[in-house]
Design an enzyme around this catalytic site. Structure first.
Site, PDB file in Angstrom:
ATOM      1  N   HIS A 116       0.227   5.217   6.857  1.00  0.00           N
ATOM      2  CA  HIS A 116       0.924   5.757   5.689  1.00  0.00           C
ATOM      3  C   HIS A 116       1.350   7.212   5.856  1.00  0.00           C
ATOM      4  CE1 HIS A 116      -1.879   2.553   4.291  1.00  0.00           C
ATOM      5  NE2 HIS A 116      -0.768   2.133   3.711  1.00  0.00           N
ATOM      6  N   ASP A 154      -2.632   8.704   7.328  1.00  0.00           N
ATOM      7  CA  ASP A 154      -3.566   7.838   8.044  1.00  0.00           C
ATOM      8  C   ASP A 154      -2.782   6.977   9.030  1.00  0.00           C
ATOM      9  OD1 ASP A 154      -2.471   5.681   6.643  1.00  0.00           O
ATOM     10  OD2 ASP A 154      -4.166   5.438   5.288  1.00  0.00           O
ATOM     11  N   SER A 156       0.802  -1.227   0.000  1.00  0.00           N
ATOM     12  CA  SER A 156       0.000   0.000   0.000  1.00  0.00           C
ATOM     13  C   SER A 156       0.833   1.273   0.000  1.00  0.00           C
ATOM     14  CB  SER A 156      -0.933   0.015   1.219  1.00  0.00           C
ATOM     15  OG  SER A 156      -0.193  -0.048   2.427  1.00  0.00           O
TER      16      SER A 156
END
Length: 390
Positions: free
Chosen positions: A368, A365, A34
């Site tokens: 990240h 977040d 991600s």
């Protein structure tokens, strides 16, 4: 080569790029999780997506793209620094066609890792995380139940569907498919030049620990962190050897970040502390040492291979522990929502408390970095990656 020497070469090659008006390398290829996914998960059945606001609100288009960030990823800045005028498109997107393929593509998939089962097991444990978040909301009054309950129903619905992320093994298979397409477009000889001259970047490992090993009793009761790292090293070795057999000669791999300093990791594993979780950071350091040693062995075994391990641990740790010195205001909480856990579906337009100015935050977040932090990391990557472009 010393630091000043690296800076001199860096300035020289960047200036040369500007003068010649062409990238330093023929293509940029990206694999991983991600941290570098630009939208592949938009095109598969999975809960782990970022194709909704507030993700992407500060991107060039001010729209969500599938990046787990408010704006650009470190790899986006890297593409710019290398002289590319566009970013490698997600391989499963409609943009990955025609001439766009010739300058590189992105195979990364959120929730993937070195360990293929990480991509298969994530959603079960993500449900547990959401339940934990609900308890946190109850005890700390951090958010509204009206926001969480529909998302729990959403998770339950998707749990009955196929939800695998794209494993690293599958990403390598997609890369073989991509090579065939390029050969069909430009011929074998020119394609070989693209494959051997392109920089191939890999970012993986965080999901293996945070979203699998630490919460998976079938792993952490059988393997120590050190032994689990050895398993990951075998997967990493196989992946690099696979790329090498396909003609790849320039590979960059990122280290683990200080995983114990991720906002969600502190919330989940910090025992109500507000500090970085030291045992997680120790595991990350141990893994990074193995990654460096394994990479040195691979370079010795594979003639002509340029393989660079990019240290993102220390730069990110510096931002977390000394935010003021690095231009940030907040490093414990992330921008989205309460800043303690939210990621993917929990970080949405209804998340209560999302900040208005993410440039002040190290993290976007719970897992990240923000665009501002990614820009700092990209500068470090470029300085460390001189061998890949010289």
């Amino acid at each position: 080569m010393g630091f000043l020497g690296s800076v001199f070469i860096l300035v020289a090659v960047l200036a040369s790029t500007v003068v010649r008006g062409q990238p330093l390398v023929p293509a940029l290829i990206i694999f991983g999780d991600s941290v570098v996914d630009v939208g592949n998960n938009n095109n598969i059945t999975t809960l782990i997506k970022a194709n909704f606001l507030p993700y992407g609100r500060d991107f060039v288009t001010h729209r969500p793209t599938g990046r787990f960030c408010n704006g650009k990823l470190a790899t986006d800045f890297t593409a710019e620094y290398l002289g590319f005028t566009s970013y490698p498109p997600a391989y499963l997107s409609k943009d990955a066609t025609g001439n766009n393929l010739l300058t590189g593509v992105n195979f990364a998939s959120a929730a993937s890792g070195y360990y293929d089962r990480t991509a298969q097991l994530y959603v079960t444990y993500q449900t547990q995380h959401i339940l934990l978040h609900r308890m946190l909301c109850w005890s700390l009054s951090l958010c509204c139940f009206n926001n969480i309950i529909p998302q729990l129903h959403f998770v339950k619905t998707l749990s009955q569907q196929n939800k695998r992320a794209i494993t690293l093994t599958r990403q390598l298979n997609y890369y073989k498919e991509y090579q065939n397409k390029v050969v069909g477009m430009v011929g074998q000889a020119k394609a070989n030049d693209i494959f051997s001259g392109a920089i191939h970047l890999l970012s993986a490992g965080s999901s293996d620990f945070i979203q699998n090993y630490y919460i998976n009793p079938f792993l952490n009761r059988i393997y120590s962190p050190d032994r689990f790292s050895d398993i990951l090293m075998r997967s990493y070795t196989t992946f690099v050897q696979g790329l090498y057999k396909l003609g790849v000669r320039r590979i960059g791999v990122t280290s683990l970040p200080p995983t114990g300093c991720l906002p969600a990791a502190i919330t989940l594993f910090g025992a109500r502390s507000n500090q970085c979780v030291l045992r997680l950071n120790r595991d990350a350091v141990s893994f990074n040492n193995k990654l460096n040693n394994t990479s040195q062995n691979l370079k010795a075994q594979l003639p002509g291979l340029k393989l660079v391990v990019f240290d993102i641990y220390q730069p990110l740790l510096d931002m977390v522990t000394k935010p003021d010195e690095n231009g940030f205001f907040e490093s414990r909480r992330s921008c989205c929502g309460t800043g303690t856990l939210e990621t993917s579906v929990l970080c949405n337009a209804r998340s209560v408390g999302t900040c208005s100015n993410a440039t002040e935050y190290v993290f976007w977040d719970g897992f990240h970095p923000s665009e501002a932090a990614n820009k700092v990391l990209a500068g470090d990557l470029l300085a460390q990656g001189i061998d890949l472009i010289s």
